[in-house]
Design a protein around this motif. Structure first.
Motif, PDB file in Angstrom:
ATOM      1  N   ALA A   1     -40.954 -38.745  64.102  1.00  0.00           N
ATOM      2  CA  ALA A   1     -42.026 -38.133  63.411  1.00  0.00           C
ATOM      3  C   ALA A   1     -41.972 -36.418  63.242  1.00  0.00           C
ATOM      4  CB  ALA A   1     -43.898 -38.331  64.148  1.00  0.00           C
ATOM      5  N   GLU A   2     -41.166 -35.387  64.055  1.00  0.00           N
ATOM      6  CA  GLU A   2     -40.968 -34.343  64.123  1.00  0.00           C
ATOM      7  C   GLU A   2     -39.689 -33.717  63.033  1.00  0.00           C
ATOM      8  OE1 GLU A   2     -41.626 -32.057  67.188  1.00  0.00           O
ATOM      9  OE2 GLU A   2     -41.760 -33.564  68.541  1.00  0.00           O
ATOM     10  N   PRO A   3     -40.310 -33.006  62.044  1.00  0.00           N
ATOM     11  CA  PRO A   3     -38.804 -32.362  60.884  1.00  0.00           C
ATOM     12  C   PRO A   3     -38.302 -31.837  62.420  1.00  0.00           C
ATOM     13  CG  PRO A   3     -40.962 -31.532  60.230  1.00  0.00           C
ATOM     14  CD  PRO A   3     -41.463 -32.286  61.667  1.00  0.00           C
ATOM     15  N   GLY A   4     -36.576 -31.965  61.890  1.00  0.00           N
ATOM     16  CA  GLY A   4     -35.803 -30.129  62.779  1.00  0.00           C
ATOM     17  C   GLY A   4     -34.927 -31.282  62.942  1.00  0.00           C
ATOM     18  N   LEU A   5     -34.109 -30.669  63.974  1.00  0.00           N
ATOM     19  CA  LEU A   5     -32.833 -30.661  64.978  1.00  0.00           C
ATOM     20  C   LEU A   5     -33.118 -31.691  66.229  1.00  0.00           C
ATOM     21  CD1 LEU A   5     -29.915 -30.884  64.629  1.00  0.00           C
ATOM     22  CD2 LEU A   5     -29.334 -28.188  66.021  1.00  0.00           C
ATOM     23  N   TYR A   6     -32.798 -32.315  66.865  1.00  0.00           N
ATOM     24  CA  TYR A   6     -33.001 -33.646  67.588  1.00  0.00           C
ATOM     25  C   TYR A   6     -31.777 -33.537  68.648  1.00  0.00           C
ATOM     26  CZ  TYR A   6     -37.293 -36.116  66.339  1.00  0.00           C
ATOM     27  OH  TYR A   6     -37.918 -36.298  65.877  1.00  0.00           O
ATOM     28  N   ARG A   7     -31.553 -33.246  69.942  1.00  0.00           N
ATOM     29  CA  ARG A   7     -30.778 -33.525  70.595  1.00  0.00           C
ATOM     30  C   ARG A   7     -30.437 -34.002  71.703  1.00  0.00           C
ATOM     31  NH1 ARG A   7     -32.034 -27.920  70.258  1.00  0.00           N
ATOM     32  NH2 ARG A   7     -31.093 -26.363  69.388  1.00  0.00           N
TER      33      ARG A   7
ATOM     34  N   SER B   1     -39.985 -29.776  68.927  1.00  0.00           N
ATOM     35  CA  SER B   1     -40.871 -28.752  69.614  1.00  0.00           C
ATOM     36  C   SER B   1     -40.386 -28.560  71.421  1.00  0.00           C
ATOM     37  CB  SER B   1     -41.573 -29.676  69.962  1.00  0.00           C
ATOM     38  OG  SER B   1     -42.670 -30.943  70.210  1.00  0.00           O
ATOM     39  N   GLY B   2     -39.489 -29.248  71.561  1.00  0.00           N
ATOM     40  CA  GLY B   2     -39.058 -29.410  73.882  1.00  0.00           C
ATOM     41  C   GLY B   2     -39.510 -30.553  73.935  1.00  0.00           C
ATOM     42  N   ALA B   3     -40.608 -31.422  73.419  1.00  0.00           N
ATOM     43  CA  ALA B   3     -40.404 -32.753  74.180  1.00  0.00           C
ATOM     44  C   ALA B   3     -39.436 -33.458  74.208  1.00  0.00           C
ATOM     45  CB  ALA B   3     -41.784 -33.571  72.805  1.00  0.00           C
ATOM     46  N   ARG B   4     -39.636 -34.269  75.502  1.00  0.00           N
ATOM     47  CA  ARG B   4     -38.249 -35.209  76.154  1.00  0.00           C
ATOM     48  C   ARG B   4     -38.804 -36.010  76.877  1.00  0.00           C
ATOM     49  NH1 ARG B   4     -34.179 -30.954  78.164  1.00  0.00           N
ATOM     50  NH2 ARG B   4     -34.832 -29.583  78.317  1.00  0.00           N
ATOM     51  N   GLN B   5     -37.001 -37.327  75.881  1.00  0.00           N
ATOM     52  CA  GLN B   5     -37.671 -38.856  76.495  1.00  0.00           C
ATOM     53  C   GLN B   5     -36.649 -39.768  77.060  1.00  0.00           C
ATOM     54  OE1 GLN B   5     -39.196 -41.118  73.032  1.00  0.00           O
ATOM     55  NE2 GLN B   5     -38.782 -39.938  71.743  1.00  0.00           N
ATOM     56  N   MET B   6     -36.472 -40.326  77.706  1.00  0.00           N
ATOM     57  CA  MET B   6     -35.277 -40.992  77.666  1.00  0.00           C
ATOM     58  C   MET B   6     -35.437 -42.335  77.663  1.00  0.00           C
ATOM     59  SD  MET B   6     -33.830 -38.849  80.254  1.00  0.00           S
ATOM     60  CE  MET B   6     -32.816 -39.678  80.561  1.00  0.00           C
ATOM     61  N   VAL B   7     -34.244 -42.484  76.642  1.00  0.00           N
ATOM     62  CA  VAL B   7     -34.475 -43.687  76.016  1.00  0.00           C
ATOM     63  C   VAL B   7     -32.933 -44.507  76.562  1.00  0.00           C
ATOM     64  CG1 VAL B   7     -33.805 -44.612  73.259  1.00  0.00           C
ATOM     65  CG2 VAL B   7     -34.420 -42.090  73.460  1.00  0.00           C
ATOM     66  N   THR B   8     -33.300 -46.045  76.997  1.00  0.00           N
ATOM     67  CA  THR B   8     -32.368 -47.306  77.132  1.00  0.00           C
ATOM     68  C   THR B   8     -31.335 -47.743  75.704  1.00  0.00           C
ATOM     69  OG1 THR B   8     -34.008 -47.384  79.399  1.00  0.00           O
ATOM     70  CG2 THR B   8     -31.907 -49.480  78.503  1.00  0.00           C
ATOM     71  N   LEU B   9     -30.424 -47.827  75.986  1.00  0.00           N
ATOM     72  CA  LEU B   9     -29.709 -48.522  75.139  1.00  0.00           C
ATOM     73  C   LEU B   9     -29.592 -49.924  74.968  1.00  0.00           C
ATOM     74  CD1 LEU B   9     -27.535 -45.872  73.589  1.00  0.00           C
ATOM     75  CD2 LEU B   9     -29.654 -46.284  73.351  1.00  0.00           C
ATOM     76  N   GLU B  10     -29.641 -50.895  73.713  1.00  0.00           N
ATOM     77  CA  GLU B  10     -29.544 -51.765  73.765  1.00  0.00           C
ATOM     78  C   GLU B  10     -28.049 -52.662  73.886  1.00  0.00           C
ATOM     79  OE1 GLU B  10     -30.422 -56.323  73.975  1.00  0.00           O
ATOM     80  OE2 GLU B  10     -31.961 -54.535  74.702  1.00  0.00           O
ATOM     81  N   PRO B  11     -27.071 -52.996  74.696  1.00  0.00           N
ATOM     82  CA  PRO B  11     -25.610 -53.436  74.952  1.00  0.00           C
ATOM     83  C   PRO B  11     -25.458 -54.314  73.200  1.00  0.00           C
ATOM     84  CG  PRO B  11     -26.266 -53.524  76.566  1.00  0.00           C
ATOM     85  CD  PRO B  11     -28.001 -53.945  76.279  1.00  0.00           C
ATOM     86  N   GLY B  12     -24.002 -54.039  72.953  1.00  0.00           N
ATOM     87  CA  GLY B  12     -24.010 -54.837  71.637  1.00  0.00           C
ATOM     88  C   GLY B  12     -22.404 -55.353  71.323  1.00  0.00           C
ATOM     89  N   ALA B  13     -22.021 -55.513  70.331  1.00  0.00           N
ATOM     90  CA  ALA B  13     -20.178 -55.801  70.128  1.00  0.00           C
ATOM     91  C   ALA B  13     -19.511 -54.883  70.460  1.00  0.00           C
ATOM     92  CB  ALA B  13     -20.505 -56.891  69.267  1.00  0.00           C
ATOM     93  N   GLU B  14     -18.670 -54.785  70.113  1.00  0.00           N
ATOM     94  CA  GLU B  14     -17.377 -53.821  70.384  1.00  0.00           C
ATOM     95  C   GLU B  14     -17.358 -52.108  70.892  1.00  0.00           C
ATOM     96  OE1 GLU B  14     -16.332 -53.778  66.445  1.00  0.00           O
ATOM     97  OE2 GLU B  14     -16.744 -55.326  65.315  1.00  0.00           O
ATOM     98  N   GLY B  15     -17.941 -52.457  72.491  1.00  0.00           N
ATOM     99  CA  GLY B  15     -18.712 -50.975  73.012  1.00  0.00           C
ATOM    100  C   GLY B  15     -19.590 -50.338  72.535  1.00  0.00           C
ATOM    101  N   ARG B  16     -20.191 -51.290  71.177  1.00  0.00           N
ATOM    102  CA  ARG B  16     -21.741 -50.669  71.446  1.00  0.00           C
ATOM    103  C   ARG B  16     -22.980 -50.582  71.718  1.00  0.00           C
ATOM    104  NH1 ARG B  16     -18.568 -50.423  66.223  1.00  0.00           N
ATOM    105  NH2 ARG B  16     -17.900 -48.681  65.304  1.00  0.00           N
ATOM    106  N   ALA B  17     -23.439 -49.669  72.342  1.00  0.00           N
ATOM    107  CA  ALA B  17     -24.885 -49.795  72.360  1.00  0.00           C
ATOM    108  C   ALA B  17     -25.471 -49.277  71.605  1.00  0.00           C
ATOM    109  CB  ALA B  17     -25.009 -49.700  73.810  1.00  0.00           C
ATOM    110  N   ARG B  18     -26.916 -49.759  70.979  1.00  0.00           N
ATOM    111  CA  ARG B  18     -27.928 -48.945  69.788  1.00  0.00           C
ATOM    112  C   ARG B  18     -29.460 -49.247  70.664  1.00  0.00           C
ATOM    113  NH1 ARG B  18     -26.535 -49.686  65.000  1.00  0.00           N
ATOM    114  NH2 ARG B  18     -24.559 -49.848  65.498  1.00  0.00           N
ATOM    115  N   ALA B  19     -30.359 -47.783  70.056  1.00  0.00           N
ATOM    116  CA  ALA B  19     -31.671 -48.097  69.622  1.00  0.00           C
ATOM    117  C   ALA B  19     -31.855 -47.087  68.786  1.00  0.00           C
ATOM    118  CB  ALA B  19     -31.937 -47.542  71.084  1.00  0.00           C
ATOM    119  N   THR B  20     -33.431 -47.426  68.445  1.00  0.00           N
ATOM    120  CA  THR B  20     -34.293 -46.914  66.950  1.00  0.00           C
ATOM    121  C   THR B  20     -35.475 -46.494  67.587  1.00  0.00           C
ATOM    122  OG1 THR B  20     -32.920 -48.206  65.771  1.00  0.00           O
ATOM    123  CG2 THR B  20     -34.897 -46.678  65.202  1.00  0.00           C
TER     124      THR B  20
END
Length: 684
Positions: free
Chosen positions: A571-577, A548-567
């Protein structure tokens, strides 16, 4: 309600047989005109009736109301224009009108309200059947659907539905609706990297055949082309597959004035790029124990097409051995390093020394090959530290490690560096936890200074052992020892030589799974999972742009092997950028092209056959509500401006009482009386 029933004292079979025998004897007596036959007949009839035991059954009944089911369509196509408000208003008014009938029960079924439309489209009859599964069809007065008509689980027949009663439809949309829609008729799921893939599509909007619509083609979030398309005809476009993995294309036609919604003006096509076969050229400068390790590894990889040459006799060596005894073919220098050079994905120099086999012009070609996107791996031998080193050729400009001229002889254990524990080539290697190697020793290392790139593994005295670097559009790696073959032989329990060589060669050939800086997102029912890989310790926040064009900033949680993630919820169907400032990623939530959005215009066509078979009717809410009246189940259930509700007049029995029709004493007196009269008649 009172009725007569029988509760015989014996089974009906012997009772009927006895009655038949008695009747035959009485008929014979009548033929012979025997005295007392009539009284004897009366006595036997009373006796048979006494054994049959007639009773008076008194039932107390309670009327059962007929059932009207209101099915409310809450699918996404109902959310355009003012269909939601129109449907809600109609639901309230229909409920109020039906409440005036004392013999009706009203049940509501809300369906199609999933937040993420599935590939099945709008499903109303499945939830309807489940809600009515324990209710007999003879109670069904009617089923009323409040919908826009875009229903995708319509059964083949009323009998297959098994609900009973007429089906009526109240359409929420208008007659004069106009909408433009883009349809993808065919698209490949896979295509070779570097090739073009054909997509067949069409634009429908109910306009003139000569109308044209502007199609915008975007790949991985960037606009690639704009193409005018004729409306109403199937067209084929070609798109470039420029990298391995998922290539997501957005196809969008310009919005038309007055259309219902632009939601179905865009389609997503995902084509997975696959490499044909990775072409590798392995040049061994001389026979040595580790040569077989490289060859066996590369030949064992089914995705690699290997060409291997070993220089057995350099130009400065003169002997009388015939060439045919050294090799099957001569070393095709010009063919490989000038004509066919661009066909390779990776060139490996194994234990190579500069001895005039490859002129400087060809080494210059290899340096240009790397700058243009190719890859070179040098597995160094002792010659790299001497005057015959490749570093003293045009390749020296692209090699990240500069030799010091020293060769270290002595046992050491290779170990993964700090940055190597985050780099995909060496991260997570078995036996390398916390940088402490539990592998077999090597006994030779060529000392070099890491002037560029990243040192992933270290050897004797923490000196660089494996260095990787990016040069121009290409990649370079240096393995500064020729003793990896010791691991292949299992010396001192060996080490992960196959895994290192596999990851290293595939990183050089730009496999997406081994990118050291990568941003990805994956959607599932739990939400949108974001994973960022980096060799840097810090991870910046990720900007997520919803469909829908709505924007948000997401902080990632650092993990092992150079990876960081967040979930995060999606709810909106379609393409997320997604973007971290330098890299972007795309993720499709829900079905790529939901059937729900294929056509947003309200229509009676999908339900017309089923409604006609059930005897129901279809009415548009813009024309007002129809009236409702009770009708017999065998009569027409719809007409001009009215819907019929079948009146089954059902009931359930609350209490049953039974009373003997003939008291026992009275029946005995009648039997004895008729018997005496028959005896008296015969005595005259």
């Amino acid at each position: 309600m009172t009725a007569i029933a029988f509760d015989p004292l014996v089974d009906w079979t012997p009772l009927c047989v006895a009655g038949g025998i008695a009747l035959a004897v009485l008929l014979l007596s009548l033929l012979r005109r025997a005295r007392g036959t009539l009284w004897r007949s009366a006595m036997l009839a009373l006796l048979w009736l006494a054994i049959a035991n007639p009773v008076l059954v008194d039932e107390e009944r309670e009327s059962v109301p007929d059932l009207v089911t209101l099915v409310v369509d809450e699918s996404p196509s109902q959310r355009i224009e003012n269909r939601v408000a129109r449907t809600a208003d109609a639901l309230a008014r229909v409920t109020a009108r039906l409440a005036r009938f004392d013999d009706l029960e009203i049940r509501r079924v809300h369906a199609g309200g999933e937040r993420n439309p599935s590939a099945r489209g709008t499903t109303l009859f499945g939830p309807l059947a489940r809600s009515r599964s324990r209710i007999p069809g003879r109670r069904a007065a009617a089923t009323i659907l409040l919908t826009d008509g875009q229903v995708h689980d319509v059964p083949d027949s009323v009998e297959a539905l098994g609900l009973g009663g007429p089906i009526h439809v109240l359409l929420s949309g208008r007659r004069d609706e106009r909408d433009r829609a883009l349809f993808v008729d065919a698209a490949p799921r896979f295509s070779l990297v570097g090739s073009k893939a054909a997509i067949r599509l069409r634009v429908e909007d109910g306009g003139r055949p000569d109308d044209r619509a502007l199609l915008t083609i975007s790949r991985d979030g960037r606009i690639r082309a704009r193409v005018p398309l004729p409306v109403g005809t199937v067209q084929e476009i070609e798109v470039d597959i420029d990298h391995a993995g998922a290539n997501i294309f957005e196809l969008e036609v310009a919005e038309r004035a007055g259309e219902l919604s632009p939601a179905n003006n865009r389609r997503l096509v995902e084509i997975n790029g696959v490499r044909e076969r990775l072409r590798v050229l392995l040049v061994s400068g001389e026979p040595h124990p580790g040569e077989r390790t490289w060859r066996n590894f590369l030949k064992a990889d089914p995705s690699v097409d290997l060409i291997h040459f070993t220089i057995l006799r350099p130009p400065d060596k003169y002997d009388s051995t015939p060439v045919r005894e050294l090799s099957l073919i001569a070393f095709p220098i010009r063919e490989l390093f000038e004509v066919k050079l661009a066909d390779f994905d990776l060139i490996i120099f194994d234990h190579y020394r500069r001895r005039g086999v490859l002129p400087g012009i060809y080494l210059e070609n290899i340096a240009k090959f790397v700058n243009d996107g190719g890859a070179v791996l040098e597995a160094a031998g002792p010659a790299f530290a001497a005057n015959h080193s490749l570093y003293r050729t045009p390749l020296g400009r692209i090699l990240p490690g500069a030799p010091t001229g020293r060769v270290i002889e002595g046992g050491f254990k290779p170990r993964v560096s700090d940055i190597g524990r985050r780099h995909p080539v060496t991260a997570g290697l078995v036996g390398a936890a916390d940088g402490r190697a539990r592998w077999g020793r090597w006994f030779r290392q060529i000392e070099a200074r890491a002037e560029s790139g990243h040192t992933l593994m270290q050897g004797a005295d923490s000196r660089p052992l494996l260095i990787v670097d990016r040069v121009g559009e290409g990649r370079v790696a240096q393995l500064l020892s020729d003793h990896i073959w010791l691991w292949a032989r299992g010396f001192e329990t060996g080490g992960p030589h196959s895994e290192i060589l596999r990851r290293l060669s595939h990183w050089l050939m730009k496999e997406p799974e081994l990118e050291e800086h990568d941003l990805r997102a994956r959607w599932d029912q739990g939400g949108l999972t974001i994973v960022r890989r980096s060799i840097a310790r810090d991870h910046p926040p990720i900007e997520v742009i919803a469909p829908s064009g709505a924007r948000q900033m997401v902080t990632l949680e650092p993990g092992a092997e150079g990876r960081a993630r967040a979930t995060i919820p999606a709810a909106e169907p379609g393409l997320y950028r997604l973007s971290d400032g330098s890299r972007t990623a795309l993720a499709a939530a829900g079905t790529l092209n939901p059937l729900e959005y294929a056509d947003l215009r309200s229509t009676p066509d999908r339900l017309a056959a089923l409604v006609a078979e059930s005897g129901g009717g279809i009415h548009r809410l813009e024309d007002g509500l129809p009236s409702f009246k009770r009708v017999r189940p065998d009569r027409a259930a719809s007409g001009d401006g009215w819907f019929g509700l079948a009146a089954h007049r059902g009931y359930r029995v609350v209490r049953i009482s039974e009373t003997p029709a003939l008291p026992a004493l009275a029946l005995l007196a009648l039997v004895l009386g008729t018997l005496l009269l028959a005896w008296r008649r015969e005595g005259r």
